[in-house]
Design an enzyme around this catalytic site. Sequence first.
Site, mmCIF file in Angstrom:
data_model
loop_
_atom_site.group_PDB
_atom_site.id
_atom_site.type_symbol
_atom_site.label_atom_id
_atom_site.label_comp_id
_atom_site.label_asym_id
_atom_site.label_seq_id
_atom_site.Cartn_x
_atom_site.Cartn_y
_atom_site.Cartn_z
ATOM 1 N N HIS A 53 0.839 -1.202 0.000
ATOM 2 C CA HIS A 53 0.000 0.000 0.000
ATOM 3 C C HIS A 53 0.874 1.251 0.000
ATOM 4 O O HIS A 53 0.594 2.222 -0.678
ATOM 5 C CB HIS A 53 -0.927 0.030 1.229
ATOM 6 N N ASP A 91 -6.396 4.825 0.152
ATOM 7 C CA ASP A 91 -6.549 3.565 -0.566
ATOM 8 C C ASP A 91 -7.850 2.922 -0.101
ATOM 9 O O ASP A 91 -8.600 3.517 0.687
ATOM 10 C CB ASP A 91 -5.299 2.678 -0.398
ATOM 11 N N HIS A 133 3.574 -14.161 -5.837
ATOM 12 C CA HIS A 133 2.269 -14.336 -5.189
ATOM 13 C C HIS A 133 1.194 -13.466 -5.873
ATOM 14 O O HIS A 133 0.058 -13.465 -5.460
ATOM 15 C CB HIS A 133 2.381 -13.997 -3.699
ATOM 16 N N SER A 168 3.909 -6.267 -7.582
ATOM 17 C CA SER A 168 4.841 -7.232 -8.170
ATOM 18 C C SER A 168 4.458 -7.500 -9.621
ATOM 19 O O SER A 168 5.330 -7.580 -10.501
ATOM 20 C CB SER A 168 4.821 -8.549 -7.386
HETATM 21 N N1 UDP Z 1 9.157 -5.885 -2.202
HETATM 22 C C1 UDP Z 1 10.523 -5.708 -2.192
HETATM 23 N N2 UDP Z 1 11.293 -6.694 -1.648
HETATM 24 C C2 UDP Z 1 10.783 -7.848 -1.121
HETATM 25 C C3 UDP Z 1 9.377 -8.015 -1.151
HETATM 26 C C4 UDP Z 1 8.595 -7.009 -1.705
HETATM 27 O O1 UDP Z 1 11.042 -4.682 -2.661
HETATM 28 O O2 UDP Z 1 11.537 -8.681 -0.658
HETATM 29 C C5 UDP Z 1 8.317 -4.816 -2.790
HETATM 30 C C6 UDP Z 1 7.859 -5.191 -4.180
HETATM 31 O O3 UDP Z 1 8.801 -4.765 -5.138
HETATM 32 C C7 UDP Z 1 6.512 -4.484 -4.286
HETATM 33 C C8 UDP Z 1 5.997 -4.460 -2.851
HETATM 34 O O4 UDP Z 1 7.132 -4.672 -2.013
HETATM 35 O O5 UDP Z 1 6.700 -3.166 -4.737
HETATM 36 C C9 UDP Z 1 4.998 -5.553 -2.567
HETATM 37 O O6 UDP Z 1 3.776 -5.227 -3.120
HETATM 38 P P1 UDP Z 1 2.832 -6.314 -3.772
HETATM 39 O O7 UDP Z 1 1.598 -5.604 -4.196
HETATM 40 O O8 UDP Z 1 3.556 -7.058 -4.827
HETATM 41 O O9 UDP Z 1 2.527 -7.376 -2.653
HETATM 42 P P2 UDP Z 1 2.120 -7.255 -1.106
HETATM 43 O O10 UDP Z 1 3.384 -7.205 -0.358
HETATM 44 O O11 UDP Z 1 1.263 -6.045 -0.940
HETATM 45 O O12 UDP Z 1 1.379 -8.532 -0.868
#
Ligand code: UDP
Length: 488
Positions: free
Chosen positions: A22, A119, A369, A374
């Site tokens: 977020h 959001d 995931h 991502s």
């Molecule tokens: N991210 C990162 N390193 C990690 C895991 C996640 O930089 O080891 C970043 C990823 O690039 C993305 C965000 O964290 O920008 C995760 O957002 P996403 O919507 O993919 O998944 P969420 O974590 O909300 O389930």
Amino acid sequence: MHSSMVTAKPHAALLASPGMGHLIPTVELGKRLLTHHGFDVTIFVVTTGSSTTTSQILQQTSNLSSLNIVVLPPIDFSSKPGPKPSLGEQVVVAIIESLPLLHSSIMSMKLRPSTLIVDIFGTCAFPMAREFGMSTYVFFATSAWFSAVTIYVPVIDKKMEERHANNHEPLFIPGCESVRFEDTLEPFLSVVGPVYEGYLKAAQDIISSDGILINTWQDLEPASTKAVRELSILGRFTKGPVYPVGPLVRNIEPRQEHKAVLRWLDGQPADSVIYVSFGSGGTMSEAQMKELALGLELSQQRFVWVVRPPMEDETSGAFFDVAKGGDIAPEYLPDGFLERTKETGLVVPLWAPQAEILGHPSTGGFVTHCGWNSVLESILNVVPMVAWPLYAEQKMNASLLEEQLRVAVRAKVAEEGGRVVSKEEIAMLVRRVMVDEEGVTMRKKLKEMKQSGHVALSNLGSSYESLCQMTKLCELHVQGSKAKAQGA
Ligand code: UDP
């Protein structure tokens, strides 16, 4: 001075709810409004504990000194009695508890914001925004398809919804693909009870906002973006306009030499490494992690795997505790795995520089995931995916990627615990993306998508135009408020 001559620079306050998925897109939207659309921008960050990852993300924006960031003091709700609330409920509770802090923070500002952008979890801040005379916007940091479902929920046919929940019939959404029960959202598993009620209330608040922004673009989701915008489809259910404004993703930071994973990638051939990561919060059982390790080994592909401690019954177990949980404990990886794969694979504990990894020429595939950030990062870096959805709207995202966009293969993950995806299946999925012709076809499609994403954001592109229109509305709102104040 004539009222239309009054300078009407809008000031947007963005409220980022807890969670990296977020915070990251909210910061990107804030940057975009500041640098391309003449807004003053303040980002309020709701936190649930001190997180070095949050600080890192915010530090990376420090080159934009005019971006005002206010980190609200952390909310502690870990010790609340009663049954454990859902992830969405916890996020909403954190925001509700932060509202007094947000209120006093806005009260103390010399130049108060004229627009509040939240959001989908933050609509509880709308009454306060209206009290301050601010216009209200919602930013969906996810797909137009999910946004369409949410916009439709307040008017949905109850009987159809029950047939979806009870008889597992697809959920019909006007102008969009129907949602299969296997891909459905948590609120539809039972259309009575607090999770559904919370979703319905949020949806009602969302459609009553002055406008809706979605982190997608027209050419990526033509049918769904048309559906949410057109009055003859879903557009008539929203009070304000709906704007696709994406793809907004984090830029790759200037190279930092201490990042060992990037140095390791430098030594690998082009497109040869599969990157494995389940977002900021994704977790899986120990049995599944062991199988995943063996599957990677069996695929005979190079890999970078972001590993965090297993959790037996939670797929989002690290959501509020990103990058906490200690170092890699080899006991939850198969015996000898690290030793056997030390030439071909790299295991990174907890958190990795994902944007940089996906942007590295050696990275050729992504086991993901399907969190929306991502997904966008993968598309914009032309990296085909193995979709492995875990929670929230990720199953819809997986279906969008596999069946509509055809840039991913999908793992058959169990609905409710239990089934472990086998090492043979994992190896096969990885090879389909990395070795087979299928991966080559996906890369071709992704190149076109990347191109269309850049066009959408460029001057006169559809997403750029959307934000120009939203800016005009915000300026008119400022002018209206000034005129009202002068008339009072
Ligand atoms: N991210 C990162 N390193 C990690 C895991 C996640 O930089 O080891 C970043 C990823 O690039 C993305 C965000 O964290 O920008 C995760 O957002 P996403 O919507 O993919 O998944 P969420 O974590 O909300 O389930």
